[in-house]
Design an enzyme around this catalytic site. Sequence first.
Site, PDB file in Angstrom:
ATOM      1  N   LEU A 118     -10.231 -21.465  -9.224  1.00  6.91           N
ATOM      2  CA  LEU A 118     -11.181 -22.440  -9.753  1.00  6.91           C
ATOM      3  C   LEU A 118     -12.064 -21.848 -10.847  1.00  6.91           C
ATOM      4  O   LEU A 118     -12.902 -22.546 -11.421  1.00  6.91           O
ATOM      5  CB  LEU A 118     -12.073 -22.982  -8.628  1.00  6.91           C
ATOM      6  CG  LEU A 118     -11.385 -23.865  -7.584  1.00  6.91           C
ATOM      7  CD1 LEU A 118     -12.375 -24.269  -6.504  1.00  6.91           C
ATOM      8  CD2 LEU A 118     -10.772 -25.098  -8.243  1.00  6.91           C
ATOM      9  N   GLY A 119     -11.897 -20.568 -11.125  1.00  3.79           N
ATOM     10  CA  GLY A 119     -12.708 -19.948 -12.160  1.00  3.79           C
ATOM     11  C   GLY A 119     -14.160 -19.795 -11.767  1.00  3.79           C
ATOM     12  O   GLY A 119     -15.061 -20.015 -12.590  1.00  3.79           O
TER      13      GLY A 119
ATOM     14  N   ASP B  80       0.104  -7.563   1.273  1.00  2.00           N
ATOM     15  CA  ASP B  80       0.567  -6.189   1.503  1.00  2.00           C
ATOM     16  C   ASP B  80       2.088  -6.095   1.533  1.00  2.00           C
ATOM     17  O   ASP B  80       2.665  -5.327   2.305  1.00  2.00           O
ATOM     18  CB  ASP B  80      -0.028  -5.616   2.802  1.00  2.00           C
ATOM     19  CG  ASP B  80       0.043  -4.080   2.820  1.00  2.00           C
ATOM     20  OD1 ASP B  80       0.122  -3.477   1.728  1.00  2.00           O
ATOM     21  OD2 ASP B  80       0.029  -3.493   3.910  1.00  2.00           O
TER      22      ASP B  80
ATOM     23  N   HIS C 132       0.812  -1.221   0.000  1.00  2.00           N
ATOM     24  CA  HIS C 132       0.000   0.000   0.000  1.00  2.00           C
ATOM     25  C   HIS C 132       0.849   1.277   0.000  1.00  2.00           C
ATOM     26  O   HIS C 132       0.340   2.354  -0.298  1.00  2.00           O
ATOM     27  CB  HIS C 132      -1.000   0.005   1.165  1.00  2.00           C
ATOM     28  CG  HIS C 132      -0.417   0.280   2.501  1.00  2.00           C
ATOM     29  ND1 HIS C 132      -0.133  -0.719   3.421  1.00  2.00           N
ATOM     30  CD2 HIS C 132      -0.074   1.437   3.112  1.00  2.00           C
ATOM     31  CE1 HIS C 132       0.354  -0.176   4.519  1.00  2.00           C
ATOM     32  NE2 HIS C 132       0.400   1.129   4.358  1.00  2.00           N
TER      33      HIS C 132
ATOM     34  N   GLY D  13       3.419   6.055   8.097  1.00  2.00           N
ATOM     35  CA  GLY D  13       4.816   6.296   7.725  1.00  2.00           C
ATOM     36  C   GLY D  13       5.719   5.187   8.218  1.00  2.00           C
ATOM     37  O   GLY D  13       6.797   4.956   7.669  1.00  2.00           O
ATOM     38  N   ASN D  14       5.288   4.465   9.280  1.00  2.00           N
ATOM     39  CA  ASN D  14       6.019   3.272   9.717  1.00  2.00           C
ATOM     40  C   ASN D  14       5.762   2.100   8.768  1.00  2.00           C
ATOM     41  O   ASN D  14       6.516   1.120   8.768  1.00  2.00           O
ATOM     42  CB  ASN D  14       5.596   2.837  11.124  1.00  2.00           C
ATOM     43  CG  ASN D  14       6.366   3.534  12.220  1.00  2.00           C
ATOM     44  OD1 ASN D  14       5.794   4.283  13.010  1.00  2.00           O
ATOM     45  ND2 ASN D  14       7.673   3.296  12.287  1.00  2.00           N
ATOM     46  N   SER D  15       4.696   2.192   7.991  1.00  2.00           N
ATOM     47  CA  SER D  15       4.318   1.095   7.092  1.00  2.00           C
ATOM     48  C   SER D  15       5.474   0.674   6.201  1.00  2.00           C
ATOM     49  O   SER D  15       6.101   1.501   5.540  1.00  2.00           O
ATOM     50  CB  SER D  15       3.140   1.512   6.219  1.00  2.00           C
ATOM     51  OG  SER D  15       1.976   1.688   6.969  1.00  2.00           O
TER      52      SER D  15
END
Length: 330
Positions: free
Chosen positions: A235-236, A107, A77, A181-183
């Site tokens: 599996l569609g 993520d 993200h 901001g730590n992400s």
Amino acid sequence: MENIISELNFIANNDRQLLDAYSSTVMGVASNTSKAVVHIQVSKKMRNKRTGKIVEQQGSGSGFIISSDGYIVTNNHVIENGGNIQASFDDGTELSADLIGNDPSTDIGVLKVHHGNLKPLQFANSDMLLPGQIAIAIGNPMGLQHTVTAGVVSATGRTLRANNGRLIDDIIQTDTALNPGNSGGPLVNSEGKVIGVNTAVITSAQGLCFAVSSNLAAYVAGQLIMHGKVKRAQLGIAAQTINLTQRMMNANQLQTKTGVYVFEIVPDGDVYNTQIRLGDIIVAYKDKPVATIDNLYKYLNEESIGKKASLSVLRGGIKHTITVIPGELK
């Protein structure tokens, strides 16, 4: 009275020694790992919801070097829909970073820089983590570069919903203070090894922060470096979780109270799904119970691609076993 004072002084001295040991650990880890932590700045083109126009916005987050040839792990993200990506180091060096791959389902994203004096971090085995262990985060909360916070591992084995709706397993809960901001920054242990990638904060609560475990992050990063994506099976079908009636459960000796209802079948050349019918309720995959969409996603991993598998479905209230061959999710 003298004995009491002497005992209090002894306790105070011990407390100071323990505090000094804790402080030394945190300071040592921060000093040894800071050179590997980067501040990521991203230019993103976003559509203004009010005017409908495409505007350029600046985003930022954290990341860390995992190899001497310049690979950086961060959060999906942080870099999603990004154009120009810059990575800034603690010595002031700023390098342009290339996007190698990103995986919204966990993520995790991987970037690469091509120059600089790079000091990679090592991944620890997150399966060995125990609640109460020291957890230290280094990142760039609110743009404040190379901020250090410390706490403990609060719990392991949590789950977290990714932005694309999939459930991320093997999440670490920590009370280490994290902020926007730590992400993408590292959560490290007392040895300075990465135990998780900081990914989420519950803003309405205190001390509820989460990180993708190092084992999962290392696997995904490896897939992104080798293939540019994480291979998964499909599996569609389009399906949703529904409740089962007590009669269905009793008649078919089911342990789960829910199943996965198929409401669309999508033709796909890589998938054999012709035995599935609209209205089928999937209750098991290869004899493993399927109660939710998340269960099914978990079973449809890379190893399932192109391999024949049994699928247990309720059809007209009666359990049938059919055969499917999952294809690769595009």
